[in-house]
Write a protein that holds these residues in place. Structure first.
Motif, PDB file in Angstrom:
ATOM      1  N   GLY A   9       0.792  -1.229   0.000  1.00 20.45           N
ATOM      2  CA  GLY A   9       0.000   0.000   0.000  1.00 20.45           C
ATOM      3  C   GLY A   9       0.822   1.277   0.000  1.00 20.45           C
ATOM      4  N   ALA A  10       2.068   1.217  -0.453  1.00 18.89           N
ATOM      5  CA  ALA A  10       2.891   2.438  -0.520  1.00 18.89           C
ATOM      6  C   ALA A  10       2.237   3.461  -1.450  1.00 18.89           C
ATOM      7  N   ASP A  11       2.389   4.735  -1.107  1.00 16.00           N
ATOM      8  CA  ASP A  11       1.822   5.823  -1.913  1.00 16.00           C
ATOM      9  C   ASP A  11       2.784   6.286  -3.000  1.00 16.00           C
ATOM     10  N   ALA A  12       4.065   6.000  -2.808  1.00 16.41           N
ATOM     11  CA  ALA A  12       5.069   6.463  -3.766  1.00 16.41           C
ATOM     12  C   ALA A  12       6.217   5.460  -3.816  1.00 16.41           C
ATOM     13  N   VAL A  13       6.754   5.274  -5.009  1.00  9.36           N
ATOM     14  CA  VAL A  13       7.932   4.423  -5.186  1.00  9.36           C
ATOM     15  C   VAL A  13       9.016   5.281  -5.846  1.00  9.36           C
ATOM     16  N   GLY A  14      10.240   5.180  -5.312  1.00 10.51           N
ATOM     17  CA  GLY A  14      11.314   6.041  -5.798  1.00 10.51           C
ATOM     18  C   GLY A  14      12.409   5.260  -6.504  1.00 10.51           C
ATOM     19  N   PHE A  15      13.000   5.914  -7.518  1.00 14.87           N
ATOM     20  CA  PHE A  15      14.064   5.319  -8.313  1.00 14.87           C
ATOM     21  C   PHE A  15      15.220   6.307  -8.349  1.00 14.87           C
ATOM     22  N   VAL A  16      16.402   5.839  -7.966  1.00 17.78           N
ATOM     23  CA  VAL A  16      17.540   6.744  -7.845  1.00 17.78           C
ATOM     24  C   VAL A  16      18.279   6.856  -9.183  1.00 17.78           C
ATOM     25  N   PHE A  17      18.332   8.088  -9.704  1.00 19.26           N
ATOM     26  CA  PHE A  17      19.085   8.379 -10.928  1.00 19.26           C
ATOM     27  C   PHE A  17      20.308   9.236 -10.624  1.00 19.26           C
ATOM     28  N   ALA A  18      20.510   9.530  -9.344  1.00 15.22           N
ATOM     29  CA  ALA A  18      21.725  10.245  -8.939  1.00 15.22           C
ATOM     30  C   ALA A  18      22.894   9.276  -9.072  1.00 15.22           C
ATOM     31  N   PRO A  19      24.026   9.738  -9.612  1.00 16.27           N
ATOM     32  CA  PRO A  19      25.156   8.818  -9.752  1.00 16.27           C
ATOM     33  C   PRO A  19      25.796   8.513  -8.400  1.00 16.27           C
ATOM     34  N   GLY A  20      26.473   7.376  -8.322  1.00 14.06           N
ATOM     35  CA  GLY A  20      27.308   7.086  -7.143  1.00 14.06           C
ATOM     36  C   GLY A  20      26.589   6.432  -5.991  1.00 14.06           C
ATOM     37  N   SER A  21      25.318   6.058  -6.158  1.00 13.92           N
ATOM     38  CA  SER A  21      24.593   5.376  -5.080  1.00 13.92           C
ATOM     39  C   SER A  21      24.564   3.883  -5.384  1.00 13.92           C
ATOM     40  N   PRO A  22      24.541   3.036  -4.355  1.00 12.63           N
ATOM     41  CA  PRO A  22      24.378   1.594  -4.633  1.00 12.63           C
ATOM     42  C   PRO A  22      23.018   1.278  -5.233  1.00 12.63           C
ATOM     43  N   ARG A  23      22.124   2.290  -5.244  1.00 11.74           N
ATOM     44  CA  ARG A  23      20.759   2.076  -5.763  1.00 11.74           C
ATOM     45  C   ARG A  23      20.543   2.695  -7.141  1.00 11.74           C
ATOM     46  N   THR A  24      21.589   3.296  -7.687  1.00 13.88           N
ATOM     47  CA  THR A  24      21.427   3.969  -8.988  1.00 13.88           C
ATOM     48  C   THR A  24      21.018   2.970 -10.061  1.00 13.88           C
ATOM     49  N   ILE A  25      19.956   3.328 -10.794  1.00 11.61           N
ATOM     50  CA  ILE A  25      19.558   2.491 -11.929  1.00 11.61           C
ATOM     51  C   ILE A  25      19.420   3.362 -13.176  1.00 11.61           C
ATOM     52  N   ASP A  26      19.428   2.704 -14.292  1.00 15.66           N
ATOM     53  CA  ASP A  26      19.258   3.405 -15.558  1.00 15.66           C
ATOM     54  C   ASP A  26      17.768   3.726 -15.756  1.00 15.66           C
ATOM     55  N   PRO A  27      17.453   4.871 -16.367  1.00 22.37           N
ATOM     56  CA  PRO A  27      16.045   5.188 -16.614  1.00 22.37           C
ATOM     57  C   PRO A  27      15.304   4.095 -17.388  1.00 22.37           C
ATOM     58  N   SER A  28      15.999   3.373 -18.258  1.00 20.26           N
ATOM     59  CA  SER A  28      15.322   2.315 -19.026  1.00 20.26           C
ATOM     60  C   SER A  28      14.869   1.184 -18.102  1.00 20.26           C
ATOM     61  N   VAL A  29      15.632   0.936 -17.045  1.00 18.70           N
ATOM     62  CA  VAL A  29      15.251  -0.100 -16.068  1.00 18.70           C
ATOM     63  C   VAL A  29      14.027   0.380 -15.285  1.00 18.70           C
ATOM     64  N   ALA A  30      14.068   1.645 -14.879  1.00 20.50           N
ATOM     65  CA  ALA A  30      12.927   2.205 -14.137  1.00 20.50           C
ATOM     66  C   ALA A  30      11.668   2.145 -14.997  1.00 20.50           C
ATOM     67  N   ARG A  31      11.834   2.409 -16.269  1.00 20.39           N
ATOM     68  CA  ARG A  31      10.657   2.408 -17.170  1.00 20.39           C
ATOM     69  C   ARG A  31       9.941   1.050 -17.115  1.00 20.39           C
ATOM     70  N   GLU A  32      10.733  -0.020 -17.123  1.00 19.76           N
ATOM     71  CA  GLU A  32      10.137  -1.368 -17.037  1.00 19.76           C
ATOM     72  C   GLU A  32       9.467  -1.568 -15.681  1.00 19.76           C
ATOM     73  N   LEU A  33      10.128  -1.092 -14.612  1.00 22.09           N
ATOM     74  CA  LEU A  33       9.584  -1.288 -13.262  1.00 22.09           C
ATOM     75  C   LEU A  33       8.267  -0.529 -13.081  1.00 22.09           C
ATOM     76  N   ILE A  34       8.155   0.604 -13.760  1.00 15.54           N
ATOM     77  CA  ILE A  34       6.982   1.477 -13.597  1.00 15.54           C
ATOM     78  C   ILE A  34       5.766   0.952 -14.366  1.00 15.54           C
ATOM     79  N   ARG A  35       6.015   0.083 -15.331  1.00 12.46           N
ATOM     80  CA  ARG A  35       4.926  -0.408 -16.201  1.00 12.46           C
ATOM     81  C   ARG A  35       3.661  -0.811 -15.440  1.00 12.46           C
ATOM     82  N   GLY A  36       3.839  -1.563 -14.349  1.00 13.45           N
ATOM     83  CA  GLY A  36       2.650  -2.080 -13.649  1.00 13.45           C
ATOM     84  C   GLY A  36       2.180  -1.208 -12.504  1.00 13.45           C
TER      85      GLY A  36
END
Ligand SMILES: O=C(O)c1ccccc1NCC(=O)[C@H](O)[C@H](O)COP(=O)(O)O
Length: 204
Positions: free
Chosen positions: A21-48
């Motif tokens: 039931g989260a209200d928001a999901v975040g994707f890190v595009f800032a460089p240098g984080s262990p959580r940084t992902i490419d926007p193309s990966v986020a695009r797939e994750l956001i699909r659903g």
């Protein structure tokens, strides 16, 4: 209580956040984080992700042209900026059709609220520890002299065990978490996500 789960990078934990039931999901595009992902990966994750859920691209001290390009490529609906931006930058992001979150460390917030107490109210604020995504807590009693406007988000070292107590003490409109729902740094854990959302919701 608005709940944002930040730094997601895998379908299974995006699904866990949505199921919880989260209200928001975040994707890190800032460089240098262990959580940084490419926007193309986020695009797939956001699909659903349903339209009612905020999809947040997280940026830190990046040029606004780059922010807009990455946010558009990912298909997020909201941009979270962590420092160095001007009001004109926020305007550009909004004109491009994105919602905005202005992330400030507690020190930046206290300086900014003294400098421009009216201007700061134009933003949805996220008040964080000095180093974003490091799992550090800060002393929320420092906010008592300058309570943020309604709807502000609190982040910094939250986890399923402390979130209820912090909510009761600081009274934010929402909470944001990254490290506290990871079993291994940079890797989200579905059970911790569920426990965090449940604890935050039960807090009031
Ligand atoms: O998470 C990161 O690694 C990160 C890197 C650069 C800028 C922002 C980042 N995270 C922003 C967030 O919204 C986090 O959820 C927030 O800082 C709280 O993090 P934590 O203390 O680890 O829960």
């Amino acid at each position: 209580m608005f709940v944002k789960i930040c730094g997601l990078s895998e379908p299974v934990t995006v699904e866990a956040a949505l199921d919880a039931g989260a209200d928001a999901v975040g994707f890190v595009f800032a460089p240098g984080s262990p959580r940084t992902i490419d926007p193309s990966v986020a695009r797939e994750l956001i699909r659903g992700v349903p339209e009612t859920v905020l999809t947040v691209g997280v940026f830190r001290k990046q040029p606004i042209d780059e922010v807009l390009r990455m946010a558009t490529e990912a298909g997020v609906n909201t941009v979270q900026l962590h420092g160095g931006e001007t009001l004109a930058d926020f305007e550009r992001v909004r004109e491009a059709g994105f919602g905005t979150i202005r992330a400030l460390s507690i020190d930046e917030y206290l300086r900014e609220v003294e400098r421009d107490p009216v201007g700061i109210r134009a933003h949805r604020l996220l008040i964080d520890a000095p180093m974003p995504g490091a799992g550090e807590v800060f002393d929320t009693t420092e906010l008592q002299a300058h309570p943020p406007q309604d709807g502000w988000l609190l982040a910094g070292g939250l986890n399923p065990n402390n979130v209820a107590e912090v909510i009761r003490a600081a009274r934010p409109g929402g909470v944001d978490v990254s490290s506290g729902v990871e079993a291994v740094r940079g890797q989200k854990d579905a059970a911790l996500i569920r426990a965090f959302v449940a604890a935050a919701r039960a807090a009031i």
